[in-house]
Enzyme design. Structure first.
Site, mmCIF file in Angstrom:
data_model
loop_
_atom_site.group_PDB
_atom_site.id
_atom_site.type_symbol
_atom_site.label_atom_id
_atom_site.label_comp_id
_atom_site.label_asym_id
_atom_site.label_seq_id
_atom_site.Cartn_x
_atom_site.Cartn_y
_atom_site.Cartn_z
ATOM 1 N N ASN A 9 -36.178 4.095 -52.841
ATOM 2 C CA ASN A 9 -36.324 2.718 -52.368
ATOM 3 C C ASN A 9 -36.106 2.761 -50.865
ATOM 4 O O ASN A 9 -34.971 2.817 -50.396
ATOM 5 C CB ASN A 9 -35.308 1.805 -53.052
ATOM 6 C CG ASN A 9 -35.464 0.342 -52.645
ATOM 7 O OD1 ASN A 9 -36.320 -0.004 -51.824
ATOM 8 N ND2 ASN A 9 -34.640 -0.521 -53.198
ATOM 9 N N ARG A 93 -40.203 2.320 -55.437
ATOM 10 C CA ARG A 93 -40.280 0.861 -55.421
ATOM 11 C C ARG A 93 -41.161 0.465 -54.245
ATOM 12 O O ARG A 93 -40.862 0.784 -53.095
ATOM 13 C CB ARG A 93 -38.896 0.243 -55.251
ATOM 14 C CG ARG A 93 -38.953 -1.278 -55.228
ATOM 15 C CD ARG A 93 -37.665 -1.896 -54.742
ATOM 16 N NE ARG A 93 -37.776 -3.341 -54.652
ATOM 17 C CZ ARG A 93 -37.023 -4.104 -53.861
ATOM 18 N NH1 ARG A 93 -36.108 -3.551 -53.091
ATOM 19 N NH2 ARG A 93 -37.177 -5.405 -53.838
ATOM 20 N N HIS A 181 -39.455 -9.365 -56.325
ATOM 21 C CA HIS A 181 -38.272 -8.993 -57.123
ATOM 22 C C HIS A 181 -38.632 -8.790 -58.591
ATOM 23 O O HIS A 181 -37.796 -8.924 -59.476
ATOM 24 C CB HIS A 181 -37.151 -10.042 -56.993
ATOM 25 C CG HIS A 181 -36.512 -10.079 -55.646
ATOM 26 N ND1 HIS A 181 -36.153 -11.258 -55.037
ATOM 27 C CD2 HIS A 181 -36.180 -9.099 -54.785
ATOM 28 C CE1 HIS A 181 -35.620 -11.004 -53.847
ATOM 29 N NE2 HIS A 181 -35.630 -9.691 -53.674
ATOM 30 N N ARG A 241 -33.985 -14.305 -43.538
ATOM 31 C CA ARG A 241 -35.309 -14.910 -43.713
ATOM 32 C C ARG A 241 -35.176 -16.408 -43.957
ATOM 33 O O ARG A 241 -34.251 -16.862 -44.631
ATOM 34 C CB ARG A 241 -36.051 -14.237 -44.866
ATOM 35 C CG ARG A 241 -36.597 -12.877 -44.525
ATOM 36 C CD ARG A 241 -37.161 -12.162 -45.734
ATOM 37 N NE ARG A 241 -36.210 -11.229 -46.307
ATOM 38 C CZ ARG A 241 -36.410 -10.550 -47.424
ATOM 39 N NH1 ARG A 241 -37.520 -10.719 -48.110
ATOM 40 N NH2 ARG A 241 -35.492 -9.711 -47.867
ATOM 41 N N GLU A 379 -32.939 -2.120 -60.871
ATOM 42 C CA GLU A 379 -34.326 -1.871 -60.482
ATOM 43 C C GLU A 379 -34.654 -0.384 -60.499
ATOM 44 O O GLU A 379 -35.782 0.013 -60.830
ATOM 45 C CB GLU A 379 -34.569 -2.456 -59.091
ATOM 46 C CG GLU A 379 -34.465 -3.973 -59.034
ATOM 47 C CD GLU A 379 -34.241 -4.504 -57.635
ATOM 48 O OE1 GLU A 379 -35.130 -5.219 -57.139
ATOM 49 O OE2 GLU A 379 -33.180 -4.212 -57.054
#
Length: 395
Positions: A9, A93, A181, A241, A379
């Protein structure tokens, strides 16, 4: 010799990695770690599945190891320090799969080229996700690589849930709501039946709350609506963000403040969110510990927006049977969970304050019409599972 799958990742200045045993159907975790400071002061840390230190290396201040150097060191480490483990595949990912990729895919030169064209849709993530893929392709071209997409889980949403009210000619260029996500949501959907069978086959809203935050409505384990849209800057306020923003604000910034596209990109991706509102930090832990008015307002705005989106997602799912909290803030900030659940009382959700404060998995009170859960996401395991399946199918 045990076969292992490496999961990567990659971010702009770090690569997180996990190593799973491929010989077992359960894919047990063997190692995990990261290389950080790739372009400033690289540091490699690896731990075993129990969190015990296995190895550490520092290159020193001012060294540019880069993504390629970090990948090369990791591959050498696995070969030299773990000689009883044979690397058989690498899973990545990748944030954006666009319209073309609705499921994990074996990497090829054509796939890499296609993913590069999506970089404008995820400028903070996509270019960095691709760098380790290219590095391994150069270093070990015979090694199978699988790209797993954060957008893929949402590709089954109804067209109306993915569409913007724009001319068809623009929609056909790929301008639509993608959602992100997805690997996290897919993992939660897969384990939810262990905790709440009714929710797993019913209507669940998952709040993935971290430095990147989003929410998703599931019906029978499938995504029907999500807060993120065309890019991963949409929806909830995040660490840096902005989240949802009236497009007219962008026009104002261009016309009145004379900001160009790169300046606006920097503003909405790196200078806004919790950091911009608080003027203090993008880290929720710091804000919760602060008495500064800016910190308190940033938390107020964050939880208010979660409540607004919760109502929207409940409408999309036509009701709510369960609310699941996951990711860094969702799993470790009981104050945020308490505020969200309190604001969701109108849905019939009653919180068990003691269970919430203790960090229990089940945090709703007896008799609550809506169940509430804290379920850690994984994940990396999701990527390992996809990689294992795609490689098996290619044999």
């Amino acid at each position: 010799m045990a076969d292992v799958i490496l999961v990567l990742n990659a971010g702009s200045s770090s690569i997180k990695f996990s190593v799973f045993e491929a010989g077992s159907e359960a894919l047990p975790l063997l190692l995990r770690g990261q290389t950080e400071g790739l372009y400033t002061s690289p540091r490699f840390v690896v731990k075993d599945a129990h969190g015990a230190d296995v190895d550490t290396k520092e290159w020193g201040q001012g060294i540019e190891l880069g993504h390629s150097g970090a990948v090369a060191h990791l591959v050498d480490f696995l070969r030299g320090h773990r000689g009883d483990h044979r690397l058989v595949a690498v899973g990545h990912r990748v944030v954006h799969g666009g319209v073309a990729y609705g499921s994990p895919v074996m990497v090829s030169a054509e796939v890499i080229s296609a993913l590069k064209k999506l970089s404008a849709l995820a400028p903070l993530h996509q270019p960095h996700n691709i760098k380790p893929i290219e590095a391994i392709a150069a270093l070990r071209p015979e090694l199978p690589q699988v790209a797993c997409f954060d957008t893929a889980f949402h590709r089954g949403q109804a067209e109306v849930a993915q569409a913007f009210a724009l001319p068809q000619s623009i929609t056909e260029l790929g301008v639509r709501r993608y959602g992100f996500h997805g690997l996290s949501y897919e993992y939660i959907a897969g384990v939810l039946a262990q905790f709440d069978p009714k929710a797993a086959s019913g209507r669940t809203i998952i709040a993935h709350l971290g430095n990147g935050s989003s929410m998703c409505a599931l019906v029978n384990g499938r995504s029907v609506a999500s807060t993120m849209g065309f890019t991963a800057v949409d929806g909830l306020p995040m660490g840096t963000r902005s989240g949802n923003l009236d497009p007219g604000v962008i026009l104002y910034l261009m016309d009145e403040l004379k900001m160009d596209a790169r300046a606006i990109e920097n503003l909405i991706y790196r200078q806004s969110g919790l950091l911009g509102v608080s003027g203090l930090s993008s880290d929720m832990r710091t804000l919760l510990d602060s008495e500064e008015s800016g910190a308190r307002f940033a938390i107020d705005l964050y939880t208010y927006r979660i409540g607004r989106e919760l109502g929207s997602l409940a409408a999309a799912a036509k009701g709510v049977d369960a609310l699941v909290f996951t990711a860094g803030i969702g799993e470790h900030a009981p104050v945020i969970r308490e505020r969200v659940c309190r604001d969701a009382a109108w849905l019939g959700l009653a919180l068990d304050p003691a269970a919430n404060q203790a960090g229990d998995v089940r945090i709703h009170a007896p008799g609550s019409a809506v169940s509430a859960w804290v379920i850690p996401t994984n994940e990396e395991l999701m990527v390992a599972r996809h990689t294992h399946k795609v490689c098996d199918g290619a044999r």
